[in-house]
Design an enzyme around this catalytic site. Structure first.
Site, short mmCIF file in Angstrom:
data_model
loop_
_atom_site.label_atom_id
_atom_site.label_comp_id
_atom_site.label_asym_id
_atom_site.label_seq_id
_atom_site.Cartn_x
_atom_site.Cartn_y
_atom_site.Cartn_z
N GLU A 131 0.82 -1.21 0.00
CA GLU A 131 0.00 0.00 0.00
C GLU A 131 0.86 1.27 0.00
O GLU A 131 0.81 2.09 0.92
CB GLU A 131 -0.96 -0.01 1.19
CG GLU A 131 -1.96 -1.15 1.13
CD GLU A 131 -3.08 -1.04 2.16
OE1 GLU A 131 -2.86 -0.44 3.22
OE2 GLU A 131 -4.17 -1.58 1.90
N CYS B 203 11.33 15.76 4.50
CA CYS B 203 12.66 16.03 5.05
C CYS B 203 13.57 16.72 4.03
O CYS B 203 13.19 16.93 2.88
CB CYS B 203 13.28 14.73 5.54
SG CYS B 203 13.84 13.68 4.19
N GLU C 51 -6.69 -7.89 -0.96
CA GLU C 51 -7.08 -7.90 0.45
C GLU C 51 -8.50 -7.40 0.61
O GLU C 51 -8.88 -6.37 0.04
CB GLU C 51 -6.14 -7.01 1.28
CG GLU C 51 -4.71 -7.51 1.31
CD GLU C 51 -3.82 -6.61 2.15
OE1 GLU C 51 -4.32 -6.02 3.13
OE2 GLU C 51 -2.64 -6.49 1.81
N PHE D 66 -7.89 -7.17 16.47
CA PHE D 66 -9.35 -7.25 16.35
C PHE D 66 -9.82 -7.18 14.91
O PHE D 66 -10.97 -6.85 14.63
CB PHE D 66 -10.00 -6.15 17.20
CG PHE D 66 -9.72 -6.35 18.66
CD1 PHE D 66 -10.26 -7.44 19.33
CD2 PHE D 66 -8.88 -5.50 19.36
CE1 PHE D 66 -9.98 -7.66 20.68
CE2 PHE D 66 -8.60 -5.70 20.70
CZ PHE D 66 -9.15 -6.79 21.36
N HIS D 67 -8.92 -7.49 13.99
CA HIS D 67 -9.29 -7.52 12.57
C HIS D 67 -9.74 -8.93 12.23
O HIS D 67 -9.07 -9.90 12.58
CB HIS D 67 -8.08 -7.13 11.72
CG HIS D 67 -8.41 -6.76 10.31
ND1 HIS D 67 -8.85 -7.68 9.37
CD2 HIS D 67 -8.36 -5.56 9.67
CE1 HIS D 67 -9.04 -7.04 8.22
NE2 HIS D 67 -8.76 -5.76 8.37
C1 GLA Z 1 -4.44 -3.25 4.42
C2 GLA Z 1 -3.01 -3.63 4.69
C3 GLA Z 1 -2.91 -4.80 5.63
C4 GLA Z 1 -3.79 -4.60 6.84
C5 GLA Z 1 -5.19 -4.33 6.38
C6 GLA Z 1 -6.15 -4.08 7.52
O1 GLA Z 1 -5.03 -4.13 3.54
O2 GLA Z 1 -2.33 -3.94 3.49
O3 GLA Z 1 -1.57 -4.94 6.03
O4 GLA Z 1 -3.31 -3.54 7.61
O5 GLA Z 1 -5.21 -3.16 5.57
O6 GLA Z 1 -7.44 -3.82 7.04
#
Ligand code: GLA
Length: 668
Positions: free
Chosen positions: A155, A162, A308, A358-359
């Site tokens: 991501e 800087c 994801e 908690f995901h």
């Molecule tokens: C993104 C990130 C993951 C995780 C999820 C949580 O997809 O790439 O590492 O943090 O969010 O929702």
């Protein structure tokens, strides 16, 4: 043929799996995981996204043994590994020994380790250290039977203000403008005494007492996207040189403002996205569909990967609603219907510790004998029935244009209204097409439009002369164009184009304006035939210059003046909408422009809450609503998911999906 999703799907079929973080678990658990994965039909796991500290516990000291064992285990279970380069989260030693690798915000505050993303994309030490590790990974795992794809970083979106970033920004600007004269001209620095006399004075748009120069900020956004992309490319080149047959990807975040995804997608083998639909927002199904269509656009119509998503609640919203049973399956199948050839989740096993405890995951804390994991297993297995969908495309005759540069330039401080946003405007226009089962491709400014009968430009604040000429030529050749408000206003430097607006589109639209007039209260408008509607937020003082007035204002200071126009230009038609019509009016407008273009939805009528989209020869019908619905079908069809034959109609309970092929068809 270029590498792409087919490189994976030819061997493995549709992909199903998720992020797997084995470093959070003792190795006994890995064996259970591998068996559970097989059972659930998992054939792809993303490994190592956050493993830098495990792989390199001290500078230069590598520990790959655990990853060797993990990859062997995956290979033994015939599960492909999307192996990550762990560059999104350097270990504490990097920031501790080389604090210049840490990002600095616009106020000059250092962002420390203890979370993730703590790197400066312009730090030479970060580049060196990350590329060293990537090289070692590629050397070690080249040719490994488990290696299916490379996942670079995670991501991308980190920005740093800087001094090293400032220096890199200056080099980027020199490349773009040659000398300081060019820079001063492009940034309009005669305004507020901002003229630069020495390159060393030029800075990122750091926190300043008042509104910062919008052209400077636009170039900064361009630079930040390019700089991160350079880091992606450097990694990709290391990987490609060592594993030429293995696709390279990174994960996008949908309509994320931080990077120009059009530029990035050009550099990837596979377009991948992370998607976390907001529960409880009635626009979520449309917004998600739009994101998927954007991914398909980024992939140039070819299949993409949903990298994801969540099986249930996330951890990062202030109030994290779980998904009701059937919801994640519905969302997965929505992505599949809109061109995804892989449906993956964050993450395989729910973490015990850390910020994401908690995901939701594919295996919850309560273990595999749970309602949620059973649903995961069933979903993984049912995908086999849809294997014929892999590689197929979603035909669309409507395009919506969206560009990051224009988005960036539009949403700067100090404009007529902060309430006109490029992404929200895109969604507004997308909704009526979604509700009518009309497939839409999302395309960049300057795209080749010949394949489309209708092109909608919800907002294009910044437009180059070439892009404007492309729209004009498209209409002259017979296309139907719809342009939304506050378009064609600025040039690529974010300077306002002088003359009546939208200056470069004035001829094609046969209409032009002289004032932007945001409104506090909605205004009434009237279609030519007499019916009224309301419009909000934004109006423009327009005059028709050859265009027919389709709707005019019926109240307020602009009463009697054009709100919506339609102009015959060459062999085509160009519509201009100078305001923000209420949803029902936008839907009426969509019907009219679809009629102009001769385009219809995939089904004659859709009940509210129902989505319909054709991919290859499969017609997907998805019920996002809360009522059971009956959807009329033009022909007898077999549902690949249930095996049932639908005679004339299909009935769907809430969150149910049908994947229909004409009876006797071959897909599946
Ligand atoms: C993104 C990130 C993951 C995780 C999820 C949580 O997809 O790439 O590492 O943090 O969010 O929702």
């Amino acid at each position: 043929m270029k590498l792409g999703m087919h490189t994976l799907t030819q061997r493995r079929g549709l992909l199903f799996g998720g992020d797997y973080n084995p470093e959070q678990w003792p190795e006994e658990v890995w064996a259970q995981d591998a068996a559970l994965m097989r059972d659930a039909g998992v054939n792809l796991v993303t490994v190592g996204v956050f493993s830098w500290a495990r792989l390199e516990p001290e500078p230069g000291k590598r520990d790959f043994g655990w990853l060797d064992r993990l990859l062997e285990l995956m290979a033994a279970h015939d599960i492909g590994v999307d192996l990550a380069t762990p560059t999104a989260s350097p270990p504490p030693w990097l920031g501790h020994r080389w604090p210049e690798t840490l990002p600095v915000d616009e106020h000059g505050h250092t962002l420390w380790y203890g979370a993730r993303n703590q790197f400066c994309p312009s730090s030479s030490v970060y580049w060196e250290r990350s590329l060293d590790l990537v090289t070692a990974l590629a050397d070690r795992y080249a040719g490994h039977p488990a290696l299916a794809m490379w996942h670079v970083g995670n991501e991308y979106g980190q920005v740093c203000f800087c001094d090293a970033s400032a220096a890199a920004f200056r080099s980027w600007l020199r490349e773009r403008y040659g000398g300081l004269d060019g820079l001063n001209e492009a940034w309009g620095t005669t305004f507020w005494s901002q003229g630069y006399s020495d390159w060393e004075e030029v800075l990122p748009p750091r926190a300043a007492p008042y509104i910062v120069n919008p052209s400077q900020r636009l170039d900064w956004r361009r630079f930040c996207s390019d700089q991160m992309l350079a880091h992606f490319r450097a990694q990709r080149d290391v990987l490609r040189a060592r594993t030429p047959g293995v696709p390279v990807t990174t994960n996008f975040m949908g309509l994320f403002k931080g990077i120009d995804s059009w530029a990035w997608a050009e550099e990837e083998d596979v377009v991948a996205n992370d998607c976390y639909p907001e529960p409880g927002d009635p626009l979520t199904p449309a917004r998600t569909a739009l994101t998927h269509d954007l991914m398909r656009g980024l992939a140039k119509g070819r299949p993409w990967l949903l990298m994801e998503q969540a099986t249930s609640a996330v951890n990062w919203r202030p109030h994290n609603l779980p998904k009701p049973p059937g919801q994640f399956r519905l969302e997965s199948l929505q992505a599949l219907a809109r061109g995804a050839d892989g449906l993956c989740y964050f993450q395989w096993r729910a973490s015990r510790f850390g910020a994401e405890r908690f995901h939701a995951a594919m295996v919850p804390h309560a273990g595999p004998e749970t309602r949620l994991h059973r649903a995961v297993r069933e979903h993984g297995r049912e995908l086999r029935r849809l294997s014929g969908v892999a590689g197929t495309e979603v035909p669309a005759r409507v395009a919506m244009m969206f560009g990051w540069e224009s988005w960036w330039a539009l949403e700067e401080r100090g404009r007529p209204s902060d309430r006109l946003n490029a992404d929200e405007q895109l969604l507004r226009y997308y909704v009526p097409f979604f509700e009518r089962g009309v497939a839409v491709d999302v395309v960049p400014p300057g795209a080749d439009l010949d394949a489309y009968a209708l092109v909608v430009v919800p907002n294009l604040f910044l437009v180059s002369d070439e892009q404007a000429a492309g729209l004009d030529a498209y209409v002259r050749r017979g296309g139907v164009l719809v342009v939304g408000p506050f378009s064609g206003v600025a040039d690529p430097r974010a300077h306002i184009r002088i003359g009546r607006f939208p200056a470069p589109l004035r001829e094609v639209l046969g209409a032009s304006g002289e004032e932007w007039q945001p409104v506090g209260e909605p205004v009434r408008c009237r279609w030519q035939g007499g019916a009224e509607f309301t419009a909000d937020t934004w109006t423009e003082l327009l005059a028709a210059e050859g265009a027919e007035v389709v709707a005019e204002y019926a109240s307020g200071g602009l009463a009697g003046l054009p709100a919506v126009t339609r102009h015959r230009h060459g062999d085509g038609l160009a519509w201009y909408v100078g305001t923000m019509p209420e949803p029902a009016a936008l839907a009426a407008l969509a019907e009219r422009v679809l009629a102009d273009a001769g385009v219809t939805g995939v089904l004659p009528a859709l009940p509210p809450g129902v989505e319909a989209v054709r991919r290859g020869e499969v017609l997907f019908v998805l019920n996002h609503g809360t009522d059971t619905v009956r959807v009329e079908l033009p022909e007898r069809a077999d549902d690949l998911l249930t095996g049932a034959t639908a005679e004339g109609s299909v009935t769907l309970a809430p969150r149910e999906v049908a994947a229909l092929v004409p009876t006797g068809g071959a897909a599946g």
